[in-house]
Write an enzyme that holds these catalytic residues in place. Structure first.
Site, short mmCIF file in Angstrom:
data_model
loop_
_atom_site.label_atom_id
_atom_site.label_comp_id
_atom_site.label_asym_id
_atom_site.label_seq_id
_atom_site.Cartn_x
_atom_site.Cartn_y
_atom_site.Cartn_z
N ASN B 192 0.84 -1.19 0.00
CA ASN B 192 0.00 0.00 0.00
C ASN B 192 0.87 1.24 0.00
O ASN B 192 2.03 1.19 0.40
CB ASN B 192 -0.93 0.00 1.22
CG ASN B 192 -2.04 1.02 1.08
OD1 ASN B 192 -1.89 2.17 1.46
ND2 ASN B 192 -3.14 0.61 0.48
N HIS B 411 -12.56 18.37 -4.94
CA HIS B 411 -11.61 17.32 -4.57
C HIS B 411 -10.36 17.95 -3.96
O HIS B 411 -9.73 18.80 -4.57
CB HIS B 411 -11.22 16.48 -5.79
CG HIS B 411 -10.32 15.34 -5.45
ND1 HIS B 411 -9.17 15.05 -6.14
CD2 HIS B 411 -10.40 14.42 -4.45
CE1 HIS B 411 -8.58 13.99 -5.60
NE2 HIS B 411 -9.30 13.59 -4.57
N HIS B 412 -10.05 17.56 -2.73
CA HIS B 412 -8.84 18.01 -2.04
C HIS B 412 -7.96 16.81 -1.73
O HIS B 412 -8.07 16.20 -0.68
CB HIS B 412 -9.18 18.68 -0.70
CG HIS B 412 -9.85 20.01 -0.81
ND1 HIS B 412 -10.45 20.62 0.26
CD2 HIS B 412 -9.98 20.87 -1.85
CE1 HIS B 412 -10.94 21.79 -0.12
NE2 HIS B 412 -10.68 21.96 -1.40
N GLU B 413 -7.11 16.46 -2.65
CA GLU B 413 -6.10 15.45 -2.30
C GLU B 413 -4.99 16.19 -1.56
O GLU B 413 -4.50 17.21 -2.02
CB GLU B 413 -5.54 14.77 -3.55
CG GLU B 413 -4.37 13.82 -3.29
CD GLU B 413 -4.71 12.75 -2.25
OE1 GLU B 413 -5.75 12.09 -2.37
OE2 GLU B 413 -3.91 12.59 -1.30
N GLU B 482 -8.85 7.72 2.80
CA GLU B 482 -7.59 7.38 3.48
C GLU B 482 -7.50 7.97 4.89
O GLU B 482 -6.44 7.94 5.50
CB GLU B 482 -6.35 7.78 2.67
CG GLU B 482 -6.21 7.09 1.34
CD GLU B 482 -6.88 7.86 0.21
OE1 GLU B 482 -7.12 9.07 0.38
OE2 GLU B 482 -7.18 7.27 -0.83
N GLU B 506 -12.23 1.21 -6.35
CA GLU B 506 -11.01 1.53 -7.09
C GLU B 506 -10.08 0.33 -7.21
O GLU B 506 -9.37 0.17 -8.20
CB GLU B 506 -10.28 2.72 -6.46
CG GLU B 506 -9.78 2.45 -5.05
CD GLU B 506 -9.06 3.65 -4.44
OE1 GLU B 506 -9.18 4.77 -4.98
OE2 GLU B 506 -8.39 3.48 -3.40
#
Lengths: 713, 713
Positions: B192, B411-413, B482, B506
């Site tokens: 991962n 979207h806030h990665e 996450e 995903e």
């Protein structure tokens, strides 16, 4: 026979390709760069005929990756000369000459095809060099395990040193030969609220040294940005210093992304101590200011609700609660402790005093909620930076201070809960703007949160810079305490007015500073930038303020005045209590008169650990101010006023120790005399043990001002 | 003889003072609390006649300080019964009954005089308990070395487990007996982007188990706030699970200040698998909502520019640059890569599709600068959350979407550069409000910065909560990927619509999820809260989108429909591409019809790892939706429609696998039939291997709607 041939080839290659020389503009300094065995970069530095740095290795050790320490060849060299004069927003002089010869050596590592440039700038007063990592295919991100920069010294120099530490510089300077460091280390490491030593021969920078043959050498760094702070580890058999970067919580010492570079490593050198103090090398190695508009940045002379808490006379806290949660405590339902310093009435008295005596500002600590329980608890939500205690009326004080043309200086103690500070920072700065504050004293007492990070690691270096740049968005000036020691960044970010990052005057109330402390700091801590030293303590026996505090100030009163000149800062506090100043208004006059911004500076006498005498010309005037500080032995100072305009008469007011003064037994024995001086005058002035003197040299406004005054003999 | 007397006294004291019992309201569950040898707190739990938890120790081990694990006496006990019904802002049911008997045992440690309360709440469906540390003189701040909470199991249960890890739950569930965990661990730990396992028998919660005698047991936690996430370590000789908290960078596991408490430790238990799924115990142990106004919080069904990047058909990035610095890159001077998904024209197509088919929103990933070089680099300034790529026109899209009554989901990665996110958070949320966004999908891919901190440590738990509460200030809904797995906090903070925190759809594009994956997740991950699982993949062979990607979805098309019901979430995506849905509009109709908020829920069939069939009643309607998912074996489902209003006729549209369907060889073989059902109807329905079925049960608007339809036989 084959060996001989190989040897010759190596020699040949070495002399043609692997070696480069550089001279300073005045040719007194000579740098030699070469690739040693196995392609290891090395350099040495000579001042006139004396070795400053013997052959020393350069390189960067990486985590996981092939280290950038060897297998290099020189793939390119570029040279240039640079000479410009620039004007600092504030400073010791009006103009600064930035004059150097530069050599940039491009190194290619044969095994990795990676490229690293080592850029040397040789000034008349020393050397700066840094590692650069240009944009390239084979090197983008890398993690530093350790920087391997050596400074191989030519002998067992006398050093003025602090124990190497990742979290504090609040140690007393030890003066010893380098060979004695190991033996004195244990005693040198005195307790601190946050401290992490790393070696029995670890040292901090700025490190001031003096060789047996009279060379003064100062090693530090310039432009520390997004990189870990450098300390030094001493090989005390060979007198080689090697860089030690501050690690993160798991031992990494720097996360890098090319194109990037390290800070500059600096070696200031002279055979005159005064030239170390006059060096602008660290500033010159920083970039010009990033701010388009700097009109909002002004030096400040201030008083404050502070020394009374430091001495224990009053308290930061409003109650005697012992365990509080900021979001739950209700101060309106808690009895006050009756000792809270930052109350509206008392702050008004300070504002009155500031207005009366011409101070720009009043610092107020302990104004905000949370001080009952703020320290050493790994407490995340420790302060919110905007909520006053019930007895501190923000709006009323703003109005009152504004009416008297006085600013209040904000105080942001973070308790090293740095994330909490960042979360509140915008709101806190906005609050300042709304309530008329334009300067903040920030503090980072105690261990950094998250635990494992250090005050001097890259993570925090990045934070301090964030705080400074964000403050600039709000036109706020910053005075950061317990942050990393400065590296000349105030050239680029001149709203960073000052730092602490050493034992300030507060330690006079925590057991005392050494009598020679202020004869050393300008050679060490101040090489990187101004210090908010907070001088001006007239009542040196703390017990007069707090019967439980037996500390005392290792200084005469006259020397306290001198510090406004010798300890350069655009931010100067008159730290003692108004009630005390009111008893010594004649001496206080010097603090009222002295400038905090200067057009010129002359170091008249200097020897680290013994004495410093400096004259400075106040910004935009013809007035000069002189300060002289000496060690525990006292001395006779001999200075000339040749820096004055020829042919003019000036009124010199000399604030000096009486003959029977002594920093312990008779600190308040001072005498003040007024005389006429010209550029031909010379002064022979006594300083008591732990003493000093201050002189204001003013142009008379009219001839009448000179009436009755005698000329200095 | 003296020994015998002592024994009797101990027994006597034990039975009178040292022991407490508690029963669930329905008396099926019995908790026993006692002080064992040396004053160690212990408890056990019995369901009907079966042991759920055997005598297990309780306590908290401290750093430096005396641990709160022994030398306790009971100084007080309080009991109460609680029964209320509350309405969630959104959820599986309209009303939730919170009914428990409570026992709070106040323990005083003889050696320290410190007080700790253990509070037990016994519901009909399980146990919750936590440690509380009331305000007291002898305990203010403390640091947890480890929580020592045991769950001693009665045997070698079958478990549905993930490897214990401080950074990820994105593992495939392993189904095995507890005694087999150690042997299967190595294989279970698949790679991962960020992972930190801690033990060869470490397990995550929610941990689902089934005993040999048919008890279903689920262990998790509720209301994880300002504390580290709990994993479990298995003593695989004695089948004792013990808490393992996530450490900080230097090994500390929690910084506490009394008054405070731990999260609740939960044991859900039943002899019916379906009752585990229906349990509201975790939600009931959370506090009511903190928000005065929740009218801005709405469940969302959405499509998005996402699956095309996940499959590799298009890209998040706008160029093919490999190493960028966000403050230096100039996209206007860089050639686009031609594969950028989030371009204005393409997003408009999604908006059109959403509007046409009644979806509330379009998620757009890869809209902002930085995606060329964002992952795994320990890069601090990785995104700024407000700067679009040149081909993404924020204002134009805002207007276009608003004109069609569609929202764009932000979207806030963060790339786990959490400080950078917090620094930009206010600006980012303001940007959202200004541009019409009211929901954000946030991401925490890769190792946390600063390095050493973990996704599930207290430092990050605090951050996720900060992000949720700050979002609420801007009336923004959050879908955090996450981040830590949920613990029912959406009761208190209902703008936390969903999390990822498990292997989502995903992974079907990253090698595939197990065919039984969706028969397990509702028993494990979903016990804590909704998951943004992103179902609805109709084209199961990824190679059809990207010739380089051989992954395929382990599900039939019909089962993908079922997931909208079986995988409860107020946030549901139709994850496949519009072009694919356009080919299967008859099946797509179910996704268009299915609700995302419910008045009632019935678990019709359930066995973890084998099958789940659930019926839900759409909010404010009389329409029901049924979903059924099964494992790789396929099965025949038998359900009754007895939940329908008696005497009414409904139109049931059944979306089912054809007889020859198979999740690998024939996934798109589905059939749709319409029939009339009543509360007396029963359905016998085939599901293919890796298959399932979905049913919409709608009230006819008029009698005419029933014309031509036959009744279900």
């Amino acid at each position: 026979m084959r060996q001989t041939i190989a040897f010759i080839i190596v020699l040949f290659t070495f002399s043609v390709v692997h070696s480069q020389d550089l001279q300073s503009p005045d040719k007194n300094l000579r740098l030699h760069f070469a690739l040693g065995e196995q392609g290891v970069p090395v350099y040495d530095l000579i001042y006139k005929t004396k070795e400053v740095i013997r052959t020393s290795k350069l390189g960067i050790q990486l985590v996981k990756d092939t280290s950038l320490t060897q297998n290099f060849s020189i793939s390119d060299t570029t040279r240039r000369s640079f000479d410009e004069t620039w004007k600092p927003v504030w400073g010791e002089v009006k103009e600064i000459r930035n004059h150097y010869n530069e050599l940039a050596v491009t190194l290619t590592q044969s095994t990795t095809k990676r490229v690293m440039i080592i850029r040397f700038r040789l000034f008349n007063d020393g050397l700066g060099f840094r590692y650069e990592f240009p944009e390239q295919k084979n090197l983008a991100y890398f993690i530093i395990k350790e920087e391997r920069t050596q400074f191989a010294l030519a002998g067992d120099h006398k050093a003025f040193w602090l124990p190497g530490d990742y979290d504090t510089q609040e140690y007393s300077t030890v003066t010893s030969n380098l060979s004695e460091v190991r033996g004195k280390m244990k005693e040198a490491v005195t307790p601190n609220a946050s401290q992490t030593t790393f070696s029995p021969t670890g040292l901090q920078t700025p490190l001031m040294m003096k060789s047996k043959d009279g060379l003064y050498i100062n090693i530090h760094e310039a432009a520390l940005l997004n990189y870990s702070c450098m300390s030094l580890n001493l090989d005390d058999k060979n007198f080689i210093l090697e860089s030690v970067l501050t690690p993160d919580a798991v031992g990494n010492k720097g996360f890098m992304q090319a194109p990037t570079q390290t800070p500059w490593r600096t070696v200031i050198v002279s055979d005159k101590a005064g030239e170390i103090l006059e060096s602008k090398l660290v500033l010159n190695l920083n970039e010009p200011t990033k701010y388009a508009n700097t009109s909002w940045i002004k030096p400040i002379k201030y008083v404050g609700v502070w020394w009374e808490m430091i001495t224990g006379k009053s308290s930061w806290s409003y109650t005697n609660l012992e365990n509080i949660q900021l979001d739950k405590v209700d101060y309106t339902k808690t009895p006050p402790n009756g000792t809270h310093g930052a109350n509206t009435k008392h702050v008004k008295e300070y504002i009155d005093f500031a207005a009366q005596h011409g101070f720009e500002a009043v610092l107020v600590e302990g104004w905000n909620t949370g001080w009952e329980d703020w320290f050493g608890k790994t407490k995340d939500y420790v302060f919110d930076f905007v909520t006053p205690y019930p007895d501190f009326d923000v709006k009323e004080l703003h109005q009152y201070a504004a009416g008297k043309n006085v600013k209040i200086i904000m105080h942001h103690e973070t308790s090293s809960s740095v994330r909490n500070y960042e979360r509140h920072m915008d709101t806190a700065y906005k609050f300042m703007v709304e309530n008329g504050y334009n300067a903040v004293k920030s503090g980072y007492v105690g261990n950094i949160l998250p635990i494992g990070e250090h005050h001097y690691g890259q993570w925090l270096i990045n934070h301090y810079q964030y705080a400074i740049e964000k403050a600039a968005d709000y036109k706020i000036m910053v005075n950061a305490h317990e942050a990393v020691r400065p590296t000349g960044l105030h050239r680029t970010y001149p709203n960073l007015l000052a730092n602490e990052a050493a034992r300030g005057t507060e330690y006079e109330s925590f057991g005392g500073n050494n009598p020679d402390h202020t004869t050393i700091l300008p050679f060490t801590r101040l090489i990187g930038g101004p210090m908010d030293y907070t001088p001006g303590i007239f009542e040196t026996k703390i017990i007069k303020y707090n019967p439980k505090n037996n500390s005392w100030v290792r200084s005469t009163l006259a020397r306290q005045l001198a510090l406004y000149v010798t300890m350069y800062s655009p931010l100067q506090m008159a730290a003692d209590l108004p009630e005390t100043y009111n008893k010594f208004l004649d001496a206080f006059q010097f603090i009222k008169d002295v400038a905090v911004d200067w057009d010129d500076t002359k170091v008249l006498e200097a020897e680290p650990g013994d004495y410093i005498t400096i004259a400075r010309k106040a910004k935009g005037t013809n007035n000069w101010f002189i300060g002289s500080t000496c060690d525990e032995n006292g001395r006779e100072s001999n200075i000339s006023f040749s820096f004055l305009d020829p042919g003019k008469k000036y009124i010199a007011t000399i604030y000096a120790d009486k003959a029977n003064a002594h920093y312990d037994t008779n600190p308040q024995a001072y005498e003040i005399r007024k005389v006429i001086v010209t550029s031909k005058s010379k002064l022979k002035q006594f300083s008591a043990p732990g003493g000093g003197y201050a002189v204001s040299v003013m142009e008379p406004k009219t001839e009448a001002d000179l009436k009755g005054l005698k000329s200095l003999k």
